[in-house]
Design a protein around this motif. Structure first.
Motif, PDB file in Angstrom:
ATOM      1  N   ILE A   1       1.126  -0.997   0.113  1.00  0.00           N
ATOM      2  CA  ILE A   1      -0.208   0.152  -0.350  1.00  0.00           C
ATOM      3  C   ILE A   1       1.092   1.189   0.494  1.00  0.00           C
ATOM      4  N   GLY A   2       0.202   2.376  -0.630  1.00  0.00           N
ATOM      5  CA  GLY A   2       1.227   3.635  -0.844  1.00  0.00           C
ATOM      6  C   GLY A   2       2.341   3.390  -2.240  1.00  0.00           C
ATOM      7  N   THR A   3       2.719   4.534  -1.962  1.00  0.00           N
ATOM      8  CA  THR A   3       3.403   4.790  -3.537  1.00  0.00           C
ATOM      9  C   THR A   3       5.153   4.254  -3.126  1.00  0.00           C
ATOM     10  N   HIS A   4       5.516   4.170  -1.915  1.00  0.00           N
ATOM     11  CA  HIS A   4       7.029   4.119  -1.497  1.00  0.00           C
ATOM     12  C   HIS A   4       8.028   4.784  -2.133  1.00  0.00           C
ATOM     13  N   ASP A   5       7.524   5.855  -2.743  1.00  0.00           N
ATOM     14  CA  ASP A   5       7.988   7.214  -2.638  1.00  0.00           C
ATOM     15  C   ASP A   5       8.410   8.485  -1.768  1.00  0.00           C
ATOM     16  N   TYR A   6       9.491   8.004  -1.267  1.00  0.00           N
ATOM     17  CA  TYR A   6       9.813   8.964  -0.534  1.00  0.00           C
ATOM     18  C   TYR A   6      11.312  10.036  -0.706  1.00  0.00           C
ATOM     19  N   SER A   7      10.863  10.104  -1.215  1.00  0.00           N
ATOM     20  CA  SER A   7      11.862  11.789  -2.293  1.00  0.00           C
ATOM     21  C   SER A   7      11.212  12.752  -1.643  1.00  0.00           C
ATOM     22  N   ARG A   8      10.400  13.526  -1.535  1.00  0.00           N
ATOM     23  CA  ARG A   8       9.568  14.252  -0.419  1.00  0.00           C
ATOM     24  C   ARG A   8       8.967  13.841   0.784  1.00  0.00           C
ATOM     25  N   PRO A   9       9.121  14.756   2.159  1.00  0.00           N
ATOM     26  CA  PRO A   9       8.643  14.577   3.110  1.00  0.00           C
ATOM     27  C   PRO A   9       7.485  14.272   3.429  1.00  0.00           C
ATOM     28  N   PRO A  10       7.078  13.476   4.424  1.00  0.00           N
ATOM     29  CA  PRO A  10       5.094  13.872   4.352  1.00  0.00           C
ATOM     30  C   PRO A  10       5.160  14.898   5.052  1.00  0.00           C
ATOM     31  N   ARG A  11       3.653  15.072   4.789  1.00  0.00           N
ATOM     32  CA  ARG A  11       2.756  16.867   5.214  1.00  0.00           C
ATOM     33  C   ARG A  11       2.225  16.302   6.161  1.00  0.00           C
ATOM     34  N   ALA A  12       1.808  15.581   6.478  1.00  0.00           N
ATOM     35  CA  ALA A  12       0.582  14.474   7.234  1.00  0.00           C
ATOM     36  C   ALA A  12       0.967  13.365   7.885  1.00  0.00           C
ATOM     37  N   VAL A  13       0.542  12.367   8.773  1.00  0.00           N
ATOM     38  CA  VAL A  13       0.524  11.414   9.334  1.00  0.00           C
ATOM     39  C   VAL A  13      -1.424  10.891   9.871  1.00  0.00           C
ATOM     40  N   ILE A  14      -2.002  10.377   9.351  1.00  0.00           N
ATOM     41  CA  ILE A  14      -3.376   9.611   9.223  1.00  0.00           C
ATOM     42  C   ILE A  14      -3.211   8.385  10.024  1.00  0.00           C
ATOM     43  N   PHE A  15      -4.029   9.231  11.078  1.00  0.00           N
ATOM     44  CA  PHE A  15      -4.404   7.733  11.828  1.00  0.00           C
ATOM     45  C   PHE A  15      -6.015   6.668  11.506  1.00  0.00           C
ATOM     46  N   GLY A  16      -6.419   5.600  11.262  1.00  0.00           N
ATOM     47  CA  GLY A  16      -7.275   5.094  11.145  1.00  0.00           C
ATOM     48  C   GLY A  16      -8.462   5.474  13.195  1.00  0.00           C
ATOM     49  N   ARG A  17      -9.220   5.107  12.753  1.00  0.00           N
ATOM     50  CA  ARG A  17     -10.094   4.636  13.833  1.00  0.00           C
ATOM     51  C   ARG A  17      -9.980   3.904  14.546  1.00  0.00           C
TER      52      ARG A  17
ATOM     53  N   GLN B   1     -15.882  -4.631  12.241  1.00  0.00           N
ATOM     54  CA  GLN B   1     -16.152  -4.907  10.320  1.00  0.00           C
ATOM     55  C   GLN B   1     -16.919  -4.865  10.335  1.00  0.00           C
ATOM     56  N   PRO B   2     -15.528  -3.457   9.405  1.00  0.00           N
ATOM     57  CA  PRO B   2     -15.635  -1.771   8.573  1.00  0.00           C
ATOM     58  C   PRO B   2     -17.131  -2.281   7.316  1.00  0.00           C
ATOM     59  N   GLY B   3     -18.089  -2.371   7.190  1.00  0.00           N
ATOM     60  CA  GLY B   3     -19.290  -2.407   6.357  1.00  0.00           C
ATOM     61  C   GLY B   3     -19.334  -1.560   5.098  1.00  0.00           C
ATOM     62  N   PRO B   4     -19.846  -1.581   4.090  1.00  0.00           N
ATOM     63  CA  PRO B   4     -20.048  -0.832   2.898  1.00  0.00           C
ATOM     64  C   PRO B   4     -20.056   0.898   3.303  1.00  0.00           C
ATOM     65  N   GLY B   5     -18.988   1.413   2.408  1.00  0.00           N
ATOM     66  CA  GLY B   5     -19.220   2.896   2.844  1.00  0.00           C
ATOM     67  C   GLY B   5     -17.936   3.293   4.084  1.00  0.00           C
ATOM     68  N   TYR B   6     -17.898   2.651   4.246  1.00  0.00           N
ATOM     69  CA  TYR B   6     -16.611   2.733   5.973  1.00  0.00           C
ATOM     70  C   TYR B   6     -15.547   3.905   5.293  1.00  0.00           C
ATOM     71  N   ALA B   7     -15.096   3.084   4.085  1.00  0.00           N
ATOM     72  CA  ALA B   7     -13.824   3.537   3.564  1.00  0.00           C
ATOM     73  C   ALA B   7     -14.113   4.968   2.783  1.00  0.00           C
ATOM     74  N   GLU B   8     -14.868   4.996   2.631  1.00  0.00           N
ATOM     75  CA  GLU B   8     -15.392   5.865   1.843  1.00  0.00           C
ATOM     76  C   GLU B   8     -15.623   7.533   3.118  1.00  0.00           C
ATOM     77  N   LYS B   9     -16.440   6.940   3.588  1.00  0.00           N
ATOM     78  CA  LYS B   9     -16.544   8.417   4.571  1.00  0.00           C
ATOM     79  C   LYS B   9     -15.281   8.769   5.191  1.00  0.00           C
ATOM     80  N   GLY B  10     -14.754   7.994   5.952  1.00  0.00           N
ATOM     81  CA  GLY B  10     -12.775   8.000   6.333  1.00  0.00           C
ATOM     82  C   GLY B  10     -12.489   8.601   5.449  1.00  0.00           C
TER      83      GLY B  10
END
Length: 148
Positions: A63-79, A115-124
């Motif tokens: 998951i993710g691009t694994h392109d570390y040429s630019r530093p991240p601007r955010a650290v995002i945590f799921g619920r 158990q995350p259901g339909p729409g959970y990822a979209e809302k997140g």
């Protein structure tokens, strides 16, 4: 024609399935460069990632691009990330990045479903985008935890 430049971020979540879906849903504005799915991995790798380096060991997921040429601007945590873990990671790593970083996490008062259901990822994904853009509009330098 202007090119949209995505903003690099680190995404932390407990399930690969939701992480993969959120990663695709926040594009093209926000680009996940690295996905972390445990507190232990976050503690081991956030310092290097925020400093603009790749992790010392290769990612254990695709998951993710694994392109570390630019530093991240955010650290995002799921619920599903424990609020105490988010607070501890913020305490350990806030202010250590090459640039100020948004710390975005789910409101601890809202429990994730078993158990995350339909729409959970979209809302997140919508919540994450809204929180990140608000942080950007508010000056993009506050490293307190922002809850969505």
């Amino acid at each position: 024609m202007a090119t949209i430049t995505s903003t690099p971020v680190v995404l932390c979540g407990k399930t690969l399935e939701v992480g993969e879906k959120v990663t695709s849903l926040i594009l093209p504005e926000i680009e996940v460069i690295h996905f972390i799915n445990s507190y232990e991995d976050a503690k081991a790798h956030l310092g290097d990632l925020l400093a603009g380096r790749g992790p010392k060991t290769p990612s254990s997921n695709h998951i993710g691009t694994h392109d570390y040429s630019r530093p991240p601007r955010a650290v995002i945590f799921g619920r599903a990330f424990a609020p105490a873990d988010v607070q501890e990671l913020n305490r350990l790593y806030r202010g250590t990045g090459k640039v100020p970083v948004a710390w975005i996490a789910g409101d601890p008062a809202v429990k994730p479903p078993a158990q995350p259901g339909p729409g959970y990822a979209e809302k997140g994904a919508d919540n994450v985008k809204r929180a990140f853009f608000k942080w950007s509009e508010d000056g993009d330098n506050n490293e307190d935890i922002l809850y969505y």
